[in-house]
Enzyme design. Structure first.
Site, PDB file in Angstrom:
ATOM      1  CE  LYS A  95      -0.305   3.197   4.686  1.00  0.00           C
ATOM      2  NZ  LYS A  95      -0.375   3.314   6.133  1.00  0.00           N
ATOM      3  CD  GLU A  99      -3.870  -2.601   7.177  1.00  0.00           C
ATOM      4  OE1 GLU A  99      -2.734  -2.843   6.739  1.00  0.00           O
ATOM      5  OE2 GLU A  99      -4.496  -1.571   6.910  1.00  0.00           O
ATOM      6  CD  GLU A 135      -3.122   5.503   6.604  1.00  0.00           C
ATOM      7  OE1 GLU A 135      -3.059   5.532   5.364  1.00  0.00           O
ATOM      8  OE2 GLU A 135      -2.220   5.022   7.315  1.00  0.00           O
ATOM      9  CB  SER A 173       4.624  -1.445  12.284  1.00  0.00           C
ATOM     10  OG  SER A 173       4.176  -0.129  12.530  1.00  0.00           O
ATOM     11  CG  ASN A 224      -1.784   1.184   1.366  1.00  0.00           C
ATOM     12  OD1 ASN A 224      -1.854   2.007   0.445  1.00  0.00           O
ATOM     13  ND2 ASN A 224      -2.453   1.312   2.505  1.00  0.00           N
ATOM     14  N   GLY A 282       1.814   2.372  10.789  1.00  0.00           N
ATOM     15  CA  GLY A 282       2.744   3.493  10.686  1.00  0.00           C
ATOM     16  C   GLY A 282       3.377   3.903  12.002  1.00  0.00           C
ATOM     17  CG  HIS A 304      -6.169   1.844   4.966  1.00  0.00           C
ATOM     18  ND1 HIS A 304      -5.734   2.836   5.804  1.00  0.00           N
ATOM     19  CD2 HIS A 304      -5.155   0.959   4.854  1.00  0.00           C
ATOM     20  CE1 HIS A 304      -4.492   2.555   6.188  1.00  0.00           C
ATOM     21  NE2 HIS A 304      -4.129   1.412   5.632  1.00  0.00           N
TER      22      HIS A 304
HETATM   23  P1  PGA Z   1       2.413   0.505   7.615  1.00  0.00           P
HETATM   24  O1  PGA Z   1       0.951   0.612   6.946  1.00  0.00           O
HETATM   25  O2  PGA Z   1       3.055  -0.723   7.052  1.00  0.00           O
HETATM   26  O3  PGA Z   1       3.104   1.772   7.199  1.00  0.00           O
HETATM   27  O4  PGA Z   1       2.205   0.405   9.094  1.00  0.00           O
HETATM   28  C1  PGA Z   1       0.177  -0.517   6.718  1.00  0.00           C
HETATM   29  C2  PGA Z   1      -1.142  -0.112   6.117  1.00  0.00           C
HETATM   30  O5  PGA Z   1      -1.674   0.946   6.460  1.00  0.00           O
HETATM   31  O6  PGA Z   1      -1.696  -0.823   5.254  1.00  0.00           O
END
Ligand code: PGA
Length: 248
Positions: free
Chosen positions: A9, A165, A95, A207, A7, A171, A93
């Site tokens: 983003k 997740e 976010e 992460s 992803n 993140g 997601h």
């Molecule tokens: P990250 O994000 O690996 O940066 O923690 C994972 C995600 O949001 O799919």
């Protein structure tokens, strides 16, 4: 087979995305045991699909609108992503849920729209740290699943993916321990079975990096990983995919 979903983003602009896709192509990466797909920023999606023509790397949308076409300023529909050659769509997601205030109702409509368009939805669910500290992590996941699946009657041939997740792990550099992640995956599978006979793969995200990726994919209930930050550099993405090929 394990899934490695990257992803990207809004980390990379159009030019940087094209450069990363180019680097991945150059490596002629072995994908005997890995299903690899990338989720680029919307404006670069079509060019990444084109770049990966004839190779086994899938492409997905990070977000979709549920109506196919019309007066929806700023939106891009699931059908439009399908039309340019995407295979997958992230839905719900965290976010999108927490930064863009996406409701459970919107997540349900996007999930349906992705299926209707012929995309494979990747439904993201996950609890906040507040939920977890209050002992409500299982409740939160069950509720998020209920909001999408209650009252649905998907045919057995339907295929979709779920990603566990935890919001606090995304993140943050603070991943969910793999044993706990696998336990949550089992809960997700049991909960899904109440609504559908579709055996959806469940991925872990939050992460994931080169140091911990094997700890997830070596556990049976974890069908793969959804990786953000660590997937935006070709070298670390490739190293993780190699680890999947060797260990999954
Ligand atoms: P990250 O994000 O690996 O940066 O923690 C994972 C995600 O949001 O799919």
């Amino acid at each position: 087979m394990k899934y490695f979903f990257a992803n990207w983003k809004m980390y990379l602009d159009y030019t940087e995305t094209a450069a990363l896709a180019e680097q991945l192509l150059k490596e002629k990466i072995s994908l005997a045991r890995t299903t690899l797909a990338v989720f680029p920023v919307s404006i670069a999606t079509a060019s990444v699909v084109k770049a990966f023509e004839g190779v086994k790397i899938g492409v997905g949308a990070q977000n979709v609108a549920w109506v196919p076409k019309g007066a929806y300023t700023g939106a891009v529909s699931a059908l439009m992503y399908k039309d340019i050659g995407c295979q997958y769509a992230l839905v719900g997601h965290s976010e999108r849920r927490y930064i863009f205030n996406e409701t459970d109702e919107a997540v349900r409509k996007k999930f349906e729209a992705a299926l209707d368009a012929g995309l494979i939805p990747v439904l993201c669910v996950g609890e906040t740290m507040e939920d977890r500290e209050a002992g409500k992590h299982e409740y939160r996941i069950k509720k998020q699943l209920m909001k999408v699946f209650e009252g649905q009657n998907f045919p057995d041939s339907t295929f979709f993916i779920v990603a566990y997740e935890p919001v606090w792990a995304i993140g943050s550099g603070n991943p969910c321990d793999s044993v706990e992640a696998a336990r949550m995956h089992m809960i997700i599978k049991q909960e899904l079975a109440k609504y559908t006979s579709v055996a959806a793969p469940v991925l872990y995200g939050g992460s994931v990096d080169e140091k911990n990726v094997v700890s997830y994919v070596s556990l049976d209930p974890i069908a793969g990983v959804l990786v953000g930050k660590s997937s935006i550099h070709a070298d670390s993405l490739l190293r993780m995919v190699r680890l999947l090929e060797e260990n999954a």
